[in-house]
Design a protein around this motif. Structure first.
Motif, PDB file in Angstrom:
ATOM      1  N   SER A  22      11.095   3.635  -8.848  1.00  0.00           N
ATOM      2  CA  SER A  22      11.803   2.523  -7.877  1.00  0.00           C
ATOM      3  C   SER A  22      13.040   1.823  -8.606  1.00  0.00           C
ATOM      4  O   SER A  22      12.755   1.429  -9.717  1.00  0.00           O
ATOM      5  N   PRO A  23      14.114   1.736  -7.883  1.00  0.00           N
ATOM      6  CA  PRO A  23      15.278   0.976  -8.528  1.00  0.00           C
ATOM      7  C   PRO A  23      14.851  -0.468  -8.938  1.00  0.00           C
ATOM      8  O   PRO A  23      15.647  -0.985  -9.621  1.00  0.00           O
ATOM      9  N   ASP A  24      13.679  -0.888  -8.183  1.00  0.00           N
ATOM     10  CA  ASP A  24      13.205  -2.406  -8.570  1.00  0.00           C
ATOM     11  C   ASP A  24      12.706  -2.657  -9.989  1.00  0.00           C
ATOM     12  O   ASP A  24      13.130  -3.639 -10.482  1.00  0.00           O
ATOM     13  N   GLU A 190      -3.781  -2.015   2.153  1.00  0.00           N
ATOM     14  CA  GLU A 190      -2.244  -2.348   2.562  1.00  0.00           C
ATOM     15  C   GLU A 190      -1.743  -1.064   1.904  1.00  0.00           C
ATOM     16  O   GLU A 190      -1.829  -0.476   0.972  1.00  0.00           O
ATOM     17  N   PRO A 191      -1.135  -0.222   2.630  1.00  0.00           N
ATOM     18  CA  PRO A 191      -0.326   0.996   2.466  1.00  0.00           C
ATOM     19  C   PRO A 191       0.674   1.037   1.422  1.00  0.00           C
ATOM     20  O   PRO A 191       0.912   2.113   1.046  1.00  0.00           O
ATOM     21  N   GLY A 192       1.382   0.034   1.469  1.00  0.00           N
ATOM     22  CA  GLY A 192       2.431  -0.072   0.595  1.00  0.00           C
ATOM     23  C   GLY A 192       2.294  -0.711  -0.561  1.00  0.00           C
ATOM     24  O   GLY A 192       1.305  -0.791  -1.133  1.00  0.00           O
ATOM     25  N   THR A 193       3.578  -1.225  -1.279  1.00  0.00           N
ATOM     26  CA  THR A 193       3.525  -1.629  -2.676  1.00  0.00           C
ATOM     27  C   THR A 193       4.678  -2.706  -2.511  1.00  0.00           C
ATOM     28  O   THR A 193       5.226  -2.971  -1.562  1.00  0.00           O
ATOM     29  N   TYR A 194       4.795  -3.564  -3.805  1.00  0.00           N
ATOM     30  CA  TYR A 194       5.856  -4.642  -3.663  1.00  0.00           C
ATOM     31  C   TYR A 194       7.120  -4.150  -4.086  1.00  0.00           C
ATOM     32  O   TYR A 194       8.136  -5.017  -4.445  1.00  0.00           O
ATOM     33  N   VAL A 195       7.431  -2.886  -4.244  1.00  0.00           N
ATOM     34  CA  VAL A 195       8.636  -2.164  -4.522  1.00  0.00           C
ATOM     35  C   VAL A 195       9.205  -1.266  -3.664  1.00  0.00           C
ATOM     36  O   VAL A 195       8.431  -0.926  -2.768  1.00  0.00           O
ATOM     37  N   ALA A 196      10.434  -0.927  -3.613  1.00  0.00           N
ATOM     38  CA  ALA A 196      11.169  -0.075  -2.492  1.00  0.00           C
ATOM     39  C   ALA A 196      10.728   1.329  -2.982  1.00  0.00           C
ATOM     40  O   ALA A 196      11.001   1.796  -4.358  1.00  0.00           O
ATOM     41  N   THR A 197      10.102   2.200  -2.193  1.00  0.00           N
ATOM     42  CA  THR A 197       9.641   3.577  -2.280  1.00  0.00           C
ATOM     43  C   THR A 197       9.163   3.979  -1.035  1.00  0.00           C
ATOM     44  O   THR A 197       8.849   3.500  -0.224  1.00  0.00           O
ATOM     45  N   ASP A 198       9.390   5.438  -1.072  1.00  0.00           N
ATOM     46  CA  ASP A 198       9.084   6.230   0.078  1.00  0.00           C
ATOM     47  C   ASP A 198       7.845   6.995  -0.240  1.00  0.00           C
ATOM     48  O   ASP A 198       7.331   7.635   0.607  1.00  0.00           O
TER      49      ASP A 198
END
Length: 274
Positions: A22-24, A190-198
């Motif tokens: 992730s760029p984050d 929760e399906p996502g995370t705290y950074v930008a990612t696909d």
């Protein structure tokens, strides 16, 4: 109690590659720029002071970006984490950055048995304590790792932040989750995370605990450490409340409206008496 370690480890194993790409996290910058530091370490650079020559351990180091940053400031660092996938990424990042760091896989409560010797610096970064059911046991572990005169350095999400109602859309800041440590965990899916990612995550269930400021300070004092600093901050290094925060300098985020009403994070320091 459900085996929280296995459940949470699977979640962090799932996150590791996604976070590293992730760029984050800015992983490529560690290889491209020998002076680059993570936003989290840069935020506390003045509070950390001179760490040159200190033997340090970063507990719950994840993919090691803060560990590498402390190494670049001159500390002889070891990173410890329970996620093997995270440590695979950490070793790759350290190698690309030219940092000599020993990474050890272990549950934080077993750190004393997993690590040799004592440390001048025990560092713990953002988003670590919420994965542990007992802050007293954590503090006892920290004290066992520190050499006489050694220092604990902790920056963490504020327990008020962790207790918020994240689903509100009316702008009201309201407490919905426990502020104080509970015997039973808060269970999230929760399906996502705290950074930008696909990345499509398959292990989304986690067990987490909050620990009040008073509980954390008391645990540290009871473990025999001396508190030397406690500072609350009006910013956090990720978009903790999407739609209600604005980005500010240094990779930090804060409430868009009246940020002074919310303690976002805190930095705590303590020493082991000589």
């Amino acid at each position: 109690m459900t085996d929280y370690l296995s459940l949470n480890r699977a979640n962090w194993d799932d996150r590791a590659a996604a976070h590293a790409s992730s760029p984050d996290y800015g992983v490529a910058r560690f290889a491209d720029d020998p002076a680059f530091l993570s936003d989290v370490v840069r935020f506390d650079r003045q509070r950390l002071g001179d760490v040159s020559g200190l033997r340090g351990v970063h507990l719950q180091c994840h993919i090691g970006t803060d560990t590498v940053s402390l190494s670049r400031l001159g500390a002889d660092m070891t990173g410890l984490d329970f996620s093997g996938a995270s440590l695979t990424e950490a070793r790759s990042i350290a190698l690309a950055a030219g940092a000599e760091i020993d990474f050890v896989q272990s549950d934080v409560y077993a750190a004393r048995e997993a690590l040799e010797g004592e440390f001048d610096l025990v560092y713990t970064g953002i988003g670590a304590l919420c994965w542990l059911p007992s802050v007293r046991r954590w503090a006892q572990t920290v004290a066992s790792l520190l050499a006489p005169g050694g220092r604990l350095f902790l920056r963490e999400g504020h327990p008020v932040l962790w207790a918020l109602d994240y689903d509100r859309t009316d702008g009201v800041i309201a407490l919905a989750e426990p502020y104080f440590e509970q015997e039973q965990p808060q269970i999230y899916d929760e399906p996502g995370t705290y950074v930008a990612t696909d990345h499509a995550f398959t292990h989304s269930v986690t067990h987490e605990w909050n620990h009040g400021i008073g509980e954390t300070v008391t645990a540290i004092l009871e473990a025999g450490l001396v508190l030397t600093g406690l500072e609350e901050h009006q910013s956090v290094p990720w978009d903790a409340l999407p739609g209600r925060m604005r980005r500010i300098d240094g990779g930090e985020w804060q409430l868009t409206e009246k940020p002074e009403r919310l303690p976002h994070t805190y930095t705590l320091q303590a020493r082991k008496p000589v």
